[in-house]
Each structure stands twice: as structure tokens, then as C-alpha cells.
Design a protein around this motif. Structure first.
Motif, PDB file in Angstrom:
ATOM      1  N   ALA A  85       1.618 107.662  64.356  1.00 32.10           N
ATOM      2  CA  ALA A  85       1.260 108.625  65.436  1.00 32.10           C
ATOM      3  C   ALA A  85       1.661 108.253  66.411  1.00 32.10           C
ATOM      4  O   ALA A  85       1.851 109.039  67.591  1.00 32.10           O
ATOM      5  N   PHE A  88       4.577 110.000  68.578  1.00 34.13           N
ATOM      6  CA  PHE A  88       4.144 111.330  68.971  1.00 34.13           C
ATOM      7  C   PHE A  88       3.230 111.236  70.254  1.00 34.13           C
ATOM      8  O   PHE A  88       3.594 112.334  71.107  1.00 34.13           O
ATOM      9  N   LEU A  89       2.617 110.120  70.508  1.00 33.62           N
ATOM     10  CA  LEU A  89       1.704 109.948  71.404  1.00 33.62           C
ATOM     11  C   LEU A  89       2.665 109.518  72.745  1.00 33.62           C
ATOM     12  O   LEU A  89       2.194 109.781  74.019  1.00 33.62           O
ATOM     13  N   VAL A  96       1.654 115.987  72.815  1.00 33.28           N
ATOM     14  CA  VAL A  96       0.544 116.551  71.999  1.00 33.28           C
ATOM     15  C   VAL A  96      -0.774 115.558  72.042  1.00 33.28           C
ATOM     16  O   VAL A  96      -0.579 114.631  72.745  1.00 33.28           O
ATOM     17  N   ASP A 100      -3.617 115.891  67.372  1.00 33.91           N
ATOM     18  CA  ASP A 100      -2.638 116.460  66.887  1.00 33.91           C
ATOM     19  C   ASP A 100      -1.294 115.393  66.361  1.00 33.91           C
ATOM     20  O   ASP A 100      -0.860 115.465  65.528  1.00 33.91           O
ATOM     21  N   ALA A 101      -1.254 114.230  67.073  1.00 31.83           N
ATOM     22  CA  ALA A 101      -0.318 112.972  66.996  1.00 31.83           C
ATOM     23  C   ALA A 101      -0.834 112.612  65.502  1.00 31.83           C
ATOM     24  O   ALA A 101      -0.135 112.429  64.376  1.00 31.83           O
ATOM     25  N   GLU A 104      -0.113 115.153  62.661  1.00 30.50           N
ATOM     26  CA  GLU A 104       1.152 115.231  62.354  1.00 30.50           C
ATOM     27  C   GLU A 104       1.695 114.138  61.333  1.00 30.50           C
ATOM     28  O   GLU A 104       2.351 114.140  60.537  1.00 30.50           O
ATOM     29  N   SER A 105       1.267 113.026  61.869  1.00 28.04           N
ATOM     30  CA  SER A 105       1.940 111.697  61.306  1.00 28.04           C
ATOM     31  C   SER A 105       0.994 111.477  59.818  1.00 28.04           C
ATOM     32  O   SER A 105       1.660 111.278  58.714  1.00 28.04           O
TER      33      SER A 105
END
Length: 485
Positions: A85, A88-89, A96, A100-101, A104-105
Motif C-alpha cells: 500500500a 499508493f500512499l 487515495v 483505499d490504499a 487496492e494493494s
């Protein structure tokens, strides 16, 4: 329990995973999309964390027991999903939340394919590539890769292999040494990926799209680089290529190994396998039903288009890939529900597909038939055979136990989603889509999970992990017996 040995191995696996961050960083450099910093940062963070776990425990190399293997697998998938994650963070695009991160991960790593991201066509190429490569590593299981290339795991590798490989029969090895078995699996996996990428490229995809979609196809993940998924390409050839490779990947990889090891792919290695035959019978029945209903309802303009859509969506949903060419949720209601239920069957044992696996459904069916025979002839002795071999009652009992646990986890997760305020249909399909590692559902989650509340997303993350680890691997950690010395 060898806790310090477990921490050492998790550190090694985390360091191994950090290397995967260099691939999307390279993609960011090639396309100059500005996303490389997040991956380089994540690489150093994960490498440092791995070293922190490994260095103080580097001398602890005791032989692993089965319990150690289960704990390592669960720890690794939870730690890895959390570590995944980070890009994404850190990244500014997409921006996000923490929830959400993580969603998704975990969705990528467990090859679920459920996404909270929209506007995929406008995201940096590095982010898109990262989502795809996460699915690719998750498809076969990075722990199996670790067993293949890290001799430091020693003979304890068998415990990791048993805990990681999906399917009801986990002790069967294709080669005498477990490391050789893991290598054989990955050679086949890599070869199929290369062949799939070349086929997509020749069919009209760009090299980037071809590589990315080959990752998610062979992993039976379902992530795409476009919001419209496979419908973006509007190509019958690409749809057919996806169908072929999804069917190949949904078969037991030990069958592929046997066919290749014989010096050539011979049909007899597949046709004499009862699970393989049952798998294709199910696929054929589903296709005929979908094709017939779509023709009767004149959903598409021509018979050929109907054939193409029915074949693609049938294979994509039933193998738990979750690719879409059109919104199958808008088909006549009978069909989306049928396909959603077909995902409970999923692929074959030892494949990259999700669901309960064909072999378990086959055994449950034969067990049901045996019970009906016993009602008619109470004194008769009936055995359940598979491939001409009578199965031990313990195997049948284990399948029933798995089915019971699967149902229990499904009901608990569904009730938890309803408790967060989610509608019944959406809750049912969301749990089915995540527990079966399918991806798209019905109702509010037909296209994506962006509008799902945060509490529900964490429940679905847990559902994904339960599905990827086939219930027992995770559930066993909640039993007092597991922790007793």
C-alpha cells in the motif's frame, strides 16, 4: 513455535518483495510520468524493514514445522499487502486514503481485481504497471518463488509450500525436491506470461498494455490499465486470446508440468484427469446457457457478437478473472446471478484461479450421490473414487469441513457488510466477489468499489485474504490448539 526463525524468514521475504519496486520505478523513468519517487522510496523502506527483521535473527535457522509454515504464510500476506500500500500512499496521483490504499494493494496481491480507482486511462504508467505486477506475483504466490530461489529456507520450504499452494491435496510434489517443484511452477508460469504478452501484442495491443494484461490474465487477476477493461480494445481476437489463456491458467499446473515433462503437450495428461474434464463440462454448460439466453433476449446485434460476449464473460467470471467487455450486470438478471454463483466453483486446484476449486465441488457432488444411494441401500458399502482410485474418507471429510468453513466465513462477512449499511444484494455480491477473488460484483459494486464505506472495505480486505489463503490457513490461527506448545 520458532518465532525468531519466523521473523528471520519474513524479513528475507520482505527484502525480496522490495526488489519488485524497481520495475515500476524503471517504467516511471521510461515514460517520465513522475511516479518513480514513490517506488524508490518504498524500495528503501521495505529493504530496511526486511534487514531489521533479518539481521538480529540471522543465526536462527531451525527446521520449520507445519505450524511455523502456516504462521509465516499468513504473516507474509498481511505484511506484504500492507507494504504494497505504500506506493499508493506516497504517490500524488492517484491521491487515495489509507483505507483505499490498503484495499487496492490487497486486491492486487490476492488477485481479486476489485478496485477503488477510477480514471485508470489517465493514471501514471508506473502505477498501472505496479498494480499489474502485484497481481502477477500474487497469482502463483511469491512464497513459492522464495522457496525456489532462497536456499536459506532449507528443508522448511515444504511447510511453506503446503501452506501456500491452493487446493485440497497439498502434499503431492512434481519433483523430488521442493525447490525444484517451485522452480518448475515458475518456469511454466513465466513461459505462459511471455506467450500471452506476445499474443496480445500481435492482436493489436501496445507493448505496455500487452505486458500488463498478460500479468493479470495468467494470474487470473482481472486488473486492467483502462476503465473499460477488455472492452477498451473492442477486439474479438483479443477476447479469444484472453479466453484461451484464462482456461489454461485455470487448469492445475501439475498437469501442465506433466505434459511438458513428457517431451510435448499430450492431450492424454489432461483428458484422463477427472477435475480437468469436470472443469470444461462446467464451462461448456455455462456458455451454452448464456449464449442461448442472450440470443433469445436479442441483447446484441448479431449472433457472432453474442457468441463473442457470451464466451468471454462466461470464462472471465467463472474462472474468477473478472475482466469485462460490457457490463455483465446489465444482462438479463438470471445470467449475472448464475455467473456470480459459478465463481464459487472457480478454477482447478493448483491453478491461479479463485473459488472453492472444481475438485472440491466434484467431491461434494459425488458425496451427495453416495448419500442418496445409501438411503436406498442402507447396508451397501459405497466408496468415492477419483480417477479410478478410491479416496480415503479423511479427504472427503476435509472437503466437507472446508465447505462448512467457507460458508461460515461468507455468512459472517455478509452480515458484517449489512451491518455497515450496505444493501443485501450488494453485500452478497461483494463478499462473493472478494472471497472468490473474482473482482466485479452486482449492485453498487458492479464496476468498482470506490463508493463502499471504509468499514465495509476492511471487511472485504479480510474476505480477500480468507479467499486467497483458502480459509483454513488463516482460520487455523484463531484456534487455541494452534498456539499450544
Amino acid at each position: 513455535m520458532q518465532f525468531r526463525s519466523i521473523i528471520r524468514i519474513v524479513g528475507l521475504l520482505l527484502a525480496l518483495f522490495s526488489i519488485t519496486m524497481l520495475a515500476p520505478a524503471l517504467v516511471a523513468l521510461i515514460y517520465r510520468d513522475g511516479a518513480g519517487v514513490s517506488f524508490v522510496t518504498t524500495f528503501f523502506v521495505l529493504l530496511a524493514c526486511g534487514a531489521f527483521c533479518w539481521f538480529p535473527n540471522r543465526r536462527y535457522k531451525q527446521e520449520l514445522q507445519s505450524r511455523d509454515g502456516f504462521l509465516i504464510v499468513v504473516l507474509f500476506w498481511t505484511v506484504l499487502g500492507s507494504a504494497g500500500a505504500l506506493p499508493f500512499l506516497i504517490s500524488d496521483n492517484p491521491s487515495v486514503s489509507v483505507t483505499d490504499a490498503f484495499f487496492e494493494s490487497f486486491s492486487a496481491l490476492t488477485t481479486t481485481g476489485a478496485t477503488v480507482l477510477t480514471g485508470l486511462d489517465y493514471l501514471p504508467k508506473a502505477i498501472l504497471f505496479y498494480r499489474q505486477i502485484l497481481q502477477w506475483f500474487g497469482g502463483m504466490g511469491i512464497i513459492v518463488l522464495a522457496v525456489a530461489i532462497l536456499p536459506v529456507l532449507g528443508i522448511g520450504g515444504m511447510q511453506l509450500y503446503r501452506a501456500e499452494i491452493p487446493g485440497p491435496v497439498k502434499d503431492r510434489k512434481m519433483t523430488p525436491r521442493i525447490a525444484e517443484t517451485a522452480k518448475a511452477l515458475w518456469y511454466i508460469y513465466l513461459s505462459l506470461t511471455i506467450a500471452c504478452a506476445l499474443a496480445y501484442w500481435l492482436a493489436g495491443m501496445t507493448p505496455f498494455d500487452a505486458i500488463c494484461h498478460s500479468f493479470s490474465t495468467i494470474a487470473i487477476g482481472g486488473f486492467s490499465t483502462h476503465d473499460a477493461s477488455m472492452g477498451y480494445f473492442n477486439s474479438e481476437a483479443i477476447n479469444l486470446i484472453a479466453v484461451v489463456f484464462l482456461l489454461i491458467s485455470a487448469c492445475n499446473y501439475s498437469l501442465h508440468f506433466a505434459a511438458v515433462a513428457s517431451g510435448g503437450v499430450h492431450p492424454r495428461y489432461y483428458l484422463r484427469d477427472p477435475e480437468f474434464r469436470a472443469f470444461f463440462v462446467v464451462q461448456g454448460i455455462l456458455f451454452l446457457i448464456c449464449f442461448g439466453v442472450l440470443l433469445l433476449n436479442q441483447t446484441y446485434g448479431s449472433t457472432f457478437e453474442t457468441f463473442d460476449m457470451a464466451l468471454f464473460q462466461t470464462v472471465s467470471i467463472s474462472t474468477t478473472a473478472g475482466f469485462t467487455t460490457s457490463s455483465f450486470s446489465e444482462w438479463p438478471l438470471f445470467l449475472p446471478v448464475l455467473l456470480l454463483f459459478s465463481s464459487f466453483i472457480g478454477g482447478c486446484a493448483g491453478s491461479t484461479g479463485g473459488g472453492m476449486k472444481v475438485i472440491r465441488i466434484l467431491l461434494l457432488t459425488r458425496q451427495g450421490a453416495r448419500e442418496m444411494k445409501r438411503l436406498i441401500h442402507p447396508r451397501a458399502v459405497y466408496t468415492i473414487k477419483l480417477g479410478g482410485t478410491a479416496l480415503n474418507q479423511r479427504v472427503v471429510d476435509a472437503v466437507w469441513g472446508f465447505f462448512s468453513a467457507y460458508t461460515l466465513v461468507f455468512v459472517v462477512c455478509m452480515l458484517a457488510l449489512i451491518a455497515t449499511g450496505m444493501g443485501e444484494l450488494t453485500a452478497f455480491s461483494a463478499v462473493a466477489a472478494t472471497l472468490n477473488n473474482l473482482g466485479p460484483g452486482l449492485g453498487e459494486v458492479a464496476s468498482n468499489f470506490a463508493n463502499v464505506n471504509d468499514g465495509a472495505k476492511w471487511v472485504l480486505v479480510l474476505s480477500m485474504v480468507f479467499g486467497r489463503l483458502e480459509i483454513f490457513t488463516l482460520l487455523i490461527l484463531f484456534t487455541p490448539t494452534f498456539w499450544r506448545s
